[in-house]
Write an enzyme that holds these catalytic residues in place. Sequence first.
Site, mmCIF file in Angstrom:
data_model
loop_
_atom_site.group_PDB
_atom_site.id
_atom_site.type_symbol
_atom_site.label_atom_id
_atom_site.label_comp_id
_atom_site.label_asym_id
_atom_site.label_seq_id
_atom_site.Cartn_x
_atom_site.Cartn_y
_atom_site.Cartn_z
ATOM 1 N N ALA A 133 31.773 44.176 46.713
ATOM 2 C CA ALA A 133 32.928 43.332 45.821
ATOM 3 C C ALA A 133 34.296 43.427 46.854
ATOM 4 O O ALA A 133 34.301 44.255 47.579
ATOM 5 C CB ALA A 133 33.034 43.823 44.655
ATOM 6 N N GLU A 159 38.498 42.819 46.191
ATOM 7 C CA GLU A 159 39.605 42.918 45.381
ATOM 8 C C GLU A 159 40.604 41.647 45.432
ATOM 9 O O GLU A 159 41.975 41.960 44.890
ATOM 10 C CB GLU A 159 40.407 44.138 45.561
ATOM 11 C CG GLU A 159 41.353 44.296 46.903
ATOM 12 C CD GLU A 159 40.256 44.879 47.829
ATOM 13 O OE1 GLU A 159 39.227 44.853 47.890
ATOM 14 O OE2 GLU A 159 41.051 45.570 48.739
ATOM 15 N N HIS A 209 36.736 49.924 40.694
ATOM 16 C CA HIS A 209 37.344 50.140 42.046
ATOM 17 C C HIS A 209 38.035 48.856 42.349
ATOM 18 O O HIS A 209 39.365 49.172 42.598
ATOM 19 C CB HIS A 209 36.209 50.470 43.141
ATOM 20 C CG HIS A 209 36.645 50.292 44.489
ATOM 21 N ND1 HIS A 209 36.746 51.611 45.045
ATOM 22 C CD2 HIS A 209 37.054 49.586 45.307
ATOM 23 C CE1 HIS A 209 37.309 51.386 46.201
ATOM 24 N NE2 HIS A 209 37.211 50.028 46.659
ATOM 25 N N GLU A 210 37.321 47.743 42.174
ATOM 26 C CA GLU A 210 38.146 46.455 42.643
ATOM 27 C C GLU A 210 39.446 46.259 41.710
ATOM 28 O O GLU A 210 40.337 45.877 42.169
ATOM 29 C CB GLU A 210 37.299 45.485 42.582
ATOM 30 C CG GLU A 210 35.929 45.207 43.573
ATOM 31 C CD GLU A 210 35.999 45.944 44.745
ATOM 32 O OE1 GLU A 210 37.343 45.864 45.297
ATOM 33 O OE2 GLU A 210 35.192 46.487 45.355
HETATM 34 N N1 BES Z 1 38.013 46.064 50.173
HETATM 35 C C1 BES Z 1 36.451 46.143 49.944
HETATM 36 C C2 BES Z 1 35.702 45.145 50.298
HETATM 37 C C3 BES Z 1 35.692 44.991 51.613
HETATM 38 C C4 BES Z 1 35.321 45.814 52.495
HETATM 39 C C5 BES Z 1 35.591 43.627 52.280
HETATM 40 C C6 BES Z 1 34.865 45.550 54.078
HETATM 41 C C7 BES Z 1 35.620 43.288 53.592
HETATM 42 C C8 BES Z 1 35.134 44.283 54.523
HETATM 43 C C9 BES Z 1 36.323 46.631 48.487
HETATM 44 O O1 BES Z 1 37.294 47.150 47.781
HETATM 45 C C10 BES Z 1 35.343 47.722 48.302
HETATM 46 O O2 BES Z 1 35.888 48.850 49.019
HETATM 47 N N2 BES Z 1 34.085 47.578 48.210
HETATM 48 C C11 BES Z 1 32.954 48.556 48.255
HETATM 49 C C12 BES Z 1 32.634 48.953 46.803
HETATM 50 C C13 BES Z 1 33.324 50.075 46.371
HETATM 51 C C14 BES Z 1 33.068 50.577 45.112
HETATM 52 C C15 BES Z 1 33.512 51.271 47.178
HETATM 53 C C16 BES Z 1 31.970 47.688 48.902
HETATM 54 O O3 BES Z 1 32.068 46.659 48.967
HETATM 55 O O4 BES Z 1 30.933 48.421 49.192
HETATM 56 ZN ZN ZN Z 2 37.841 49.100 48.106
#
Ligand code: BES
Ligand code: ZN
Length: 896
Positions: free
Chosen positions: A266, A268, A301-302
């Site tokens: 996901a 944010e 998280h988001e």
């Molecule tokens: N900011 C990230 C999403 C992201 C990661 C976008 C890498 C582009 C490249 C988001 O906040 C995130 O960390 N998502 C995790 C899930 C979270 C619960 C650890 C994910 O997407 O795995």
């Molecule tokens: Zn994140």
Amino acid sequence: MREGQATAIHRADYTAPAYWIDTVELVFDLDPAKTRVLNKMRLRRNGDVAPQALRLDGEELNLARVLVNGQGTSFKMDGNQLVLENLPEGPEAFDLEIFTTCNPAKNTKLMGLYVSNDSFFTQCEAEGFRRITYFLDRPDVMASYTVTLRADKAKYPVLLSNGNLVEEGALDDGRHFAKWVDPHKKPCYLFALVAGQLVAREQRIRSRAGKDHLLQVFVRPGDLDKTEHAMNSLMASVAWDEARFGLPLDLERFMIVATSDFNMGAMENKGLNIFNTKYVLANQATATDADFSNIESVVGHEYFHNWTGNRVTCQDWFQLSLKEGLTVFRDQEFSQDLAGSPSARAVKRIEDVRVLRTAQFPEDAGPMAHPVRPDSYIEINNFYTVTIYEKGAEVVRMMQTLVGRDGFAQGMKLYFERHDGQAVTCDDFAQAIADANPQSDLARLLPQFKRWYSQAGTPRLHASGQYDAAARSYTLSLTQSCAPTPGQAIKDPFVIPVNLGLLDAQGQALPLQLAHWNQAESGTRTFVLTEASETLTFVNVDSAPVPSILRDFSAPVVLDYAYTDTELLTLLAHDNDPFNRWEAGQRLALARALKAITSDSDLANSPVLDEAYLDAMRQVLADPALDAAFKELVLTLPSETYLAEQLDVVDPQRIHAVREAMREQLATALQTQWQQAWEDNRDTGGYQPDPVSSGRRALAGLALTQLCVAARRSGDTVWPGKAFQRFKDAANMTDRFNALSALVISGHELAAPALSRFHALFKNEALVIDKWFSLQAGAPDHGGHVLPAVRQLMNHPDFNLRNPNRARSVIFSFCSANPGAFHRSDAAGYVFWADRVIELDAINPQVAARLARALDRWKKLAEPYRSAAREAIARVAAKADLSNDVREVVTRALAD
Ligand code: BES
Ligand code: ZN
């Protein structure tokens, strides 16, 4: 090279941007094959930097027009950058207008603007905005956005972007428009738009401060009945951040949109989070308890990024853990606080530590090892790692341990007072926490503490104890070390908070008193290790103690202590730290596993598990004082990946055989207790995904699997029959899937009819079909049957390599999550891996690069695996037109 030069970017080279972008007005004419983007920016020179040309990033864009203050201007291209050399001099702002087109329908990388199921979505982190328009695509350039979306009204009735909807209306030719204004400045990686046929669950809430907000969860029509849990999780997140950290929702409207094509979990984006459907959609018929709990933490998280990441963002991508490590810590705390009971909190902690140890510790010991704040990278997408995330979260957790829970909340407050609206560094964060707690160990030790950010590798903490009966004293010697990692031969000592308690031989807690203390303390004390070696001498100790070290896993280190079985059995039975109780059980199993793996004993004739261990497990299972969720964790053997990490030379087939033998032995020797556990927990009443009832379902599921495994041994058909019945009758997906898994894991012939029935039942539920694929690709290997099954699954009409969830459900489940099936002596697993990495790389480099990491630890493999693995990696590396993503991973894997 397909993506331009693969040159490393270094943290030390950071310079402030030469220009600021104050405002951005974007107008999109959305069309799948040719979307037109008009981008009007107001820029000014950054007076702190020497005058220079403006270099804007862009990728796979067709440039049609560039105007400066409304006039045509000269420009040139330098690789992927648009270079403007004749801009107005002086400090005044000027307008820059850029008109481009792009092709969202052909965007298989799922970065930038893309089409999924006939709707438009964006993904801009880390460097996707440059695939939408030319821009200063870096997080320290923060601008105010106004976005107008225009599209066919029938095909795209919903038009969303960040912030507030200020205007909407009809246009000619059946088109319509919507105009959005984001009241907060943001870096471009937080930009988002969504357009398509979507419906929303809506909820109005009033905050503690009395403000009204609209929460929306957008999904495809037909999925609304799966949005209640996500909405509940969002409301709980809003309430929690206000209650625990005083951080309110700063938007009138907060939207979540689900898409089935998404590279990650996901994202944010400010006010418009975009989610993988996997982390939104759930009802009891289609989602398991694990899905429900993942949704809660990902939604949290988001949402928590809204402050930690969005209001205060990263100066550059080397600071990624500033937002990700901190936000993982926050989502972990959120889930623990919602879990409630001490036991449920411990269960969550154990699950988090298990991820750290099975995924991050290997990363820290392998070719991709990097500090929580890396010094260089080639492709930033490769650095969204378990080190940045999970180890980063542990570093934040240690800060909280060093300053206390209230002190940490004070530190967060100071962090926002100082840095709201800024793009900052990990140093700024640590400084704020320390400055808010001037008397703390963190403040005293800050420069040394920050080695956690700069030194890669997992420290080892060696402990040994000496009891002096005559002096009634106990000396605990602690020594730390850290192995070299790529580019870092020598490590300086870390600051290691060691939570400690002492037990007597009967398991009673002993008071703690260091020699210079006036009086004894009870319970757990935190000792802060800073030297390579230190000793702690406790006085007034009446009998030889059993040390309970690193309670609640107070630091991300490997603890070496030569525990005897007797000591471990005492800790397992009596420690009042539930984490270390679980840990003691794991250590008992680990010792037995390692002994069997490294011997050449015939597993059929020499059992791996002894009566002492089996009896301890019987007692855990039968203990009425323990929660079911905790029992399930204790009774689950260390994973094959974790076992492999404990060895210098890895024979994956031997590890697999030993673990399977242990599982069978536990199944057979504890049959009575498994039956009891099944009877006691099989019925959890009306479905609720709470910790107590999901723990009971987990234990019932493990019991059923074990009873089917035992049945395979004995030839009994009763339990497989019961599992099949349960599979058919189950009232929720957790029970149904656990019953199906029991049949698949035990390799019973009823697995086949159950699998086809399952597919028929859920053929229209993509997320359930993912489970169906992944269960088969992750099944325990019997005589090499899994790889041919995986090849067949890839020919199934439902398989689609372009959909990341589907690709992961088959290929990753086999290559990354099923070592016993993947590491074949005929090398066919590695051949399959190399083919898929190459095939995927042409579609989606980010996903391909994650798959490429499945062979990270090849150097530890025994022959013939090692040579075969190297050959497969070399074959990938030899491809001329690899993406930077995959090239970085395989190059590092092959480096000495
Ligand atoms: N900011 C990230 C999403 C992201 C990661 C976008 C890498 C582009 C490249 C988001 O906040 C995130 O960390 N998502 C995790 C899930 C979270 C619960 C650890 C994910 O997407 O795995
Ligand atoms: Zn994140």
